[in-house]
Design a protein around this motif. Sequence first.
Motif, PDB file in Angstrom:
ATOM      1  N   LYS A  34       0.845  -1.211   0.000  1.00  0.00           N
ATOM      2  CA  LYS A  34       0.000   0.000   0.000  1.00  0.00           C
ATOM      3  C   LYS A  34       0.875   1.254   0.000  1.00  0.00           C
ATOM      4  O   LYS A  34       0.490   2.281  -0.570  1.00  0.00           O
ATOM      5  CB  LYS A  34      -0.918   0.000   1.221  1.00  0.00           C
ATOM      6  CG  LYS A  34      -1.810  -1.233   1.309  1.00  0.00           C
ATOM      7  CD  LYS A  34      -3.275  -0.905   1.195  1.00  0.00           C
ATOM      8  CE  LYS A  34      -4.140  -2.101   1.478  1.00  0.00           C
ATOM      9  NZ  LYS A  34      -4.919  -2.585   0.358  1.00  0.00           N
ATOM     10  N   ALA A  35       2.056   1.183   0.647  1.00  0.00           N
ATOM     11  CA  ALA A  35       2.948   2.341   0.687  1.00  0.00           C
ATOM     12  C   ALA A  35       3.455   2.649  -0.723  1.00  0.00           C
ATOM     13  O   ALA A  35       3.500   3.818  -1.141  1.00  0.00           O
ATOM     14  CB  ALA A  35       4.114   2.071   1.633  1.00  0.00           C
ATOM     15  N   PHE A  36       3.802   1.605  -1.471  1.00  0.00           N
ATOM     16  CA  PHE A  36       4.256   1.791  -2.861  1.00  0.00           C
ATOM     17  C   PHE A  36       3.128   2.376  -3.709  1.00  0.00           C
ATOM     18  O   PHE A  36       3.334   3.324  -4.474  1.00  0.00           O
ATOM     19  CB  PHE A  36       4.703   0.436  -3.424  1.00  0.00           C
ATOM     20  CG  PHE A  36       5.124   0.479  -4.872  1.00  0.00           C
ATOM     21  CD1 PHE A  36       6.381   0.923  -5.235  1.00  0.00           C
ATOM     22  CD2 PHE A  36       4.254   0.054  -5.877  1.00  0.00           C
ATOM     23  CE1 PHE A  36       6.774   0.959  -6.576  1.00  0.00           C
ATOM     24  CE2 PHE A  36       4.633   0.078  -7.224  1.00  0.00           C
ATOM     25  CZ  PHE A  36       5.901   0.537  -7.567  1.00  0.00           C
ATOM     26  N   ALA A  37       1.926   1.818  -3.559  1.00  0.00           N
ATOM     27  CA  ALA A  37       0.778   2.304  -4.344  1.00  0.00           C
ATOM     28  C   ALA A  37       0.532   3.781  -4.066  1.00  0.00           C
ATOM     29  O   ALA A  37       0.287   4.570  -4.986  1.00  0.00           O
ATOM     30  CB  ALA A  37      -0.468   1.477  -4.014  1.00  0.00           C
ATOM     31  N   LYS A  38       0.630   4.157  -2.802  1.00  0.00           N
ATOM     32  CA  LYS A  38       0.392   5.549  -2.415  1.00  0.00           C
ATOM     33  C   LYS A  38       1.454   6.457  -3.036  1.00  0.00           C
ATOM     34  O   LYS A  38       1.137   7.524  -3.578  1.00  0.00           O
ATOM     35  CB  LYS A  38       0.407   5.615  -0.877  1.00  0.00           C
ATOM     36  CG  LYS A  38       0.367   6.955  -0.278  1.00  0.00           C
ATOM     37  CD  LYS A  38      -1.016   7.226   0.297  1.00  0.00           C
ATOM     38  CE  LYS A  38      -1.132   8.660   0.755  1.00  0.00           C
ATOM     39  NZ  LYS A  38      -2.122   9.423   0.044  1.00  0.00           N
ATOM     40  N   ALA A  39       2.710   6.021  -2.981  1.00  0.00           N
ATOM     41  CA  ALA A  39       3.803   6.822  -3.547  1.00  0.00           C
ATOM     42  C   ALA A  39       3.607   6.993  -5.055  1.00  0.00           C
ATOM     43  O   ALA A  39       3.792   8.086  -5.604  1.00  0.00           O
ATOM     44  CB  ALA A  39       5.142   6.159  -3.251  1.00  0.00           C
ATOM     45  N   VAL A  40       3.186   5.909  -5.732  1.00  0.00           N
ATOM     46  CA  VAL A  40       2.978   5.980  -7.187  1.00  0.00           C
ATOM     47  C   VAL A  40       1.813   6.920  -7.504  1.00  0.00           C
ATOM     48  O   VAL A  40       1.898   7.774  -8.397  1.00  0.00           O
ATOM     49  CB  VAL A  40       2.737   4.570  -7.778  1.00  0.00           C
ATOM     50  CG1 VAL A  40       2.246   4.648  -9.214  1.00  0.00           C
ATOM     51  CG2 VAL A  40       4.019   3.750  -7.696  1.00  0.00           C
ATOM     52  N   MET A  41       0.712   6.771  -6.760  1.00  0.00           N
ATOM     53  CA  MET A  41      -0.454   7.638  -7.018  1.00  0.00           C
ATOM     54  C   MET A  41      -0.100   9.103  -6.784  1.00  0.00           C
ATOM     55  O   MET A  41      -0.487   9.972  -7.573  1.00  0.00           O
ATOM     56  CB  MET A  41      -1.616   7.241  -6.097  1.00  0.00           C
ATOM     57  CG  MET A  41      -2.338   6.006  -6.566  1.00  0.00           C
ATOM     58  SD  MET A  41      -3.853   5.737  -5.632  1.00  0.00           S
ATOM     59  CE  MET A  41      -3.247   4.889  -4.200  1.00  0.00           C
ATOM     60  N   ASP A  42       0.605   9.387  -5.695  1.00  0.00           N
ATOM     61  CA  ASP A  42       0.947  10.779  -5.398  1.00  0.00           C
ATOM     62  C   ASP A  42       1.858  11.346  -6.491  1.00  0.00           C
ATOM     63  O   ASP A  42       1.662  12.468  -6.946  1.00  0.00           O
ATOM     64  CB  ASP A  42       1.582  10.888  -4.007  1.00  0.00           C
ATOM     65  CG  ASP A  42       0.550  10.676  -2.899  1.00  0.00           C
ATOM     66  OD1 ASP A  42      -0.673  10.720  -3.207  1.00  0.00           O
ATOM     67  OD2 ASP A  42       0.942  10.442  -1.740  1.00  0.00           O
TER      68      ASP A  42
END
Length: 388
Positions: A100-108
């Motif tokens: 989820k941390a990776f997904a959040k970084a990619v989305m941001d």
Amino acid sequence: MKVLVVGSGGREHALAWALSRSPELTELHAAPGNPGIAALGHCHPVRAEDAASLAAELKVDLAVVGPEAPLVAGLADELRQRGIATFGPSAAAAQIEGSKAFAKAVMDAAGVPNARTLSEARPPCVVKADGLAAGKGVWVCRTQPELDDALAAVTEPFHVEDLLEGPELSLFAIASGDAVVPLPPARDYKRVGDGDAGPNTGGMGSFSPLPDVGDDEAGEIVAAVHEPVLRELARRGAPFHGLLYAGLMRTADGLRVIEFNCRFGDPETQALLPRLDGDLLPVLAGERSDLEVSRRAAVTVVLAGGAYPARGDAGTPIEGIADAEAAGALVFHAGTALHDGRVVTNGGRILDVTATGDSVEAARAAAYAAVDRIHFAGMQFRSDIARG
Ligand code: AMP
């Protein structure tokens, strides 16, 4: 084309069913498959994790990987290293679901709207464990006792984010070859009981099209959500080839991403694929990017064991599958086995009953009429799928 489907659930049965309708299919194999898939092709008693050597042995033209765990563990990389064309992302790209941390970084980085991370845990908020949690790593906390329970239950790294409100939708995009092909919006039902009562499950039903998000909006949403994320993944050296699934919420402030998955959703796939008129196989193979979607509606009702989601059920005889099929429904096997030639339960979610119709109401009535023909001891299902 010789195709290997990897996985053993209702999603993989629906994929096998859709692929088996393709004029380009010559042989269908599954690892390990299930009794429903066995009626369409050859099932090999090989775990999903070990499917790469089977694919090489069979010399398949395309491997289609269903579940997330083998993707996150690198099955698609292993298949491609063996020279097998594969529908499914690399381990690096599958981190969009695996972390989820990776997904959040990619989305941001991609400028895709999602829930704000909070520095302090205070209700209302959502606690999310970072890793793959099979639907069990999210706690929606409206009150302090709910938050206390979540913080006591979470056992791995987590973050806390804004609690968003609004209707949810699932939007799939096929990213294969150079094209990004949207599928129509669908909705799934995660809680076990009618009216969203009870604990979260893998999904108790689904339907499409939606009354509040038109099929014609899919392209626009994919351009705003999926495409920037795909570009950002490629920029990071992790290009994504497979099914990018966005779980979205329509909030008062606009559309927000709740999560990304790196594979077809289960059970949305069981309602979406029967809506397609076009040929799925060349699209998954990256050879074509046109996928005709019908105006038909489809409703999927999941039949689960009596103790689901706490426990699965095994060995209970199932009656009436052929009757339900004779009534025009598609009965996808989610957790079944053959025992002395009879189909018996073997899992939490047992069968996914899909019917199509000219409207959601018609599809819904047909799906529940088919459900009425099926019986096994302890069978439970939601009676409000696609209602209102
Ligand atoms: P996920 O495992 O990320 O799909 O989350 C499971 C469910 O939790 C979602 O389908 C939502 O219903 C809910 N959820 C997750 N994140 C949020 C959020 N930020 N706000 C409200 N509900 C959420």
